[in-house]
Design an enzyme around this catalytic site. Structure first.
Site, PDB file in Angstrom:
ATOM      1  N   ILE A 121       0.843  -1.197   0.000  1.00  0.00           N
ATOM      2  CA  ILE A 121       0.000   0.000   0.000  1.00  0.00           C
ATOM      3  C   ILE A 121       0.880   1.251   0.000  1.00  0.00           C
ATOM      4  CG2 ILE A 121      -0.186   0.021   2.530  1.00  0.00           C
ATOM      5  CD1 ILE A 121      -3.109   1.045   2.161  1.00  0.00           C
ATOM      6  N   CYS A 122       0.317   2.333  -0.506  1.00  0.00           N
ATOM      7  CA  CYS A 122       0.918   3.662  -0.466  1.00  0.00           C
ATOM      8  C   CYS A 122       2.175   3.721  -1.340  1.00  0.00           C
ATOM      9  CB  CYS A 122       1.165   4.067   0.984  1.00  0.00           C
ATOM     10  SG  CYS A 122       1.411   5.845   1.218  1.00  0.00           S
ATOM     11  N   ALA A 123       3.332   4.005  -0.771  1.00  0.00           N
ATOM     12  CA  ALA A 123       4.573   4.086  -1.544  1.00  0.00           C
ATOM     13  C   ALA A 123       5.117   2.707  -1.905  1.00  0.00           C
ATOM     14  CB  ALA A 123       5.629   4.861  -0.754  1.00  0.00           C
ATOM     15  N   TYR A 181       0.318   5.144  -4.126  1.00  0.00           N
ATOM     16  CA  TYR A 181       0.128   6.551  -3.783  1.00  0.00           C
ATOM     17  C   TYR A 181       0.170   7.370  -5.073  1.00  0.00           C
ATOM     18  CZ  TYR A 181       0.192  10.708  -0.924  1.00  0.00           C
ATOM     19  OH  TYR A 181      -0.146  11.892  -0.328  1.00  0.00           O
TER      20      TYR A 181
END
Length: 142
Positions: free
Chosen positions: A59-61, A81
Site C-alpha cells: 500500500i501507499c509508496a 500513492y
C-alpha cells in the site's frame, strides 16, 4: 518510521525467512518503503510469494518503491500513492482504491487502508469475516 510512529517487530526477518506465509503485506510510508526495498531477505521472500502464487500486497509508496523496483509487478496491474502512480505504468487504474491482480493486492494511501485491510481479510478468511470486522469497526466504505 513514518510520521514519527515507531513500530517494534516481534522478531527479526531472518528468524522467519524460511517460513511459508499465506500473505506478506508491505506497509506504506516512503522511509519505511525504502527500508523494505533495501532488505534482500524480504525481497527474496516476496519473489517466493509471487512465484508460488501465494498472496503478496503493498500500500501507499510500497507498490512502486518496493514491488515495482524489484520487478514484482511485471505482468500485473497495480495502484499506489498518486505521486508514484506514473512510475507504475498503470495510470488508468488510478481511480481504483484497491487493485487485485493475480496474487498481488495493492492500494493507494492511508485513506484506503481500511478497504485494503478488509479486502485482505476477505481473501484470507472470507467475506463474512470481513463484513463482521467492518461492522465492529464502524467502517462505511467497504
Amino acid at each position: 518510521m513514518s510520521r514519527g510512529v515507531r513500530l517494534v517487530a516481534d522478531c527479526l526477518i531472518t528468524d522467519v525467512e524460511k517460513q511459508k506465509f499465506d500473505l506478506i503485506a508491505c506497509p506504506g510510508g516512503l522511509m519505511g518503503a525504502e527500508n523494505l526495498r533495501d532488505c534482500p531477505t524480504l525481497i527474496a521472500m516476496l519473489k517466493g510469494q509471487k512465484s508460488s502464487k501465494r498472496l503478496f500486497a503493498a500500500i501507499c509508496a510500497s507498490p512502486a518503491v518496493v514491488l515495482h523496483a524489484h520487478g514484482l509487478l511485471e505482468g500485473l496491474d497495480a495502484v499506489g500513492y498518486p505521486t508514484f502512480q506514473e512510475s507504475l505504468d498503470f495510470p488508468n487504474t488510478l481511480c481504483e482504491r484497491v487493485k487485485h491482480s493475480e496474487n498481488c493486492v495493492t492500494s493507494q494511501a492511508p485513506g484506503t487502508s481500511f478497504e485494503f485491510a478488509l479486502y485482505l481479510v476477505e481473501l484470507m478468511y472470507g467475506r463474512e469475516k470481513a463484513l463482521e470486522l467492518k461492522k465492529a469497526m464502524l467502517i462505511t466504505n467497504y
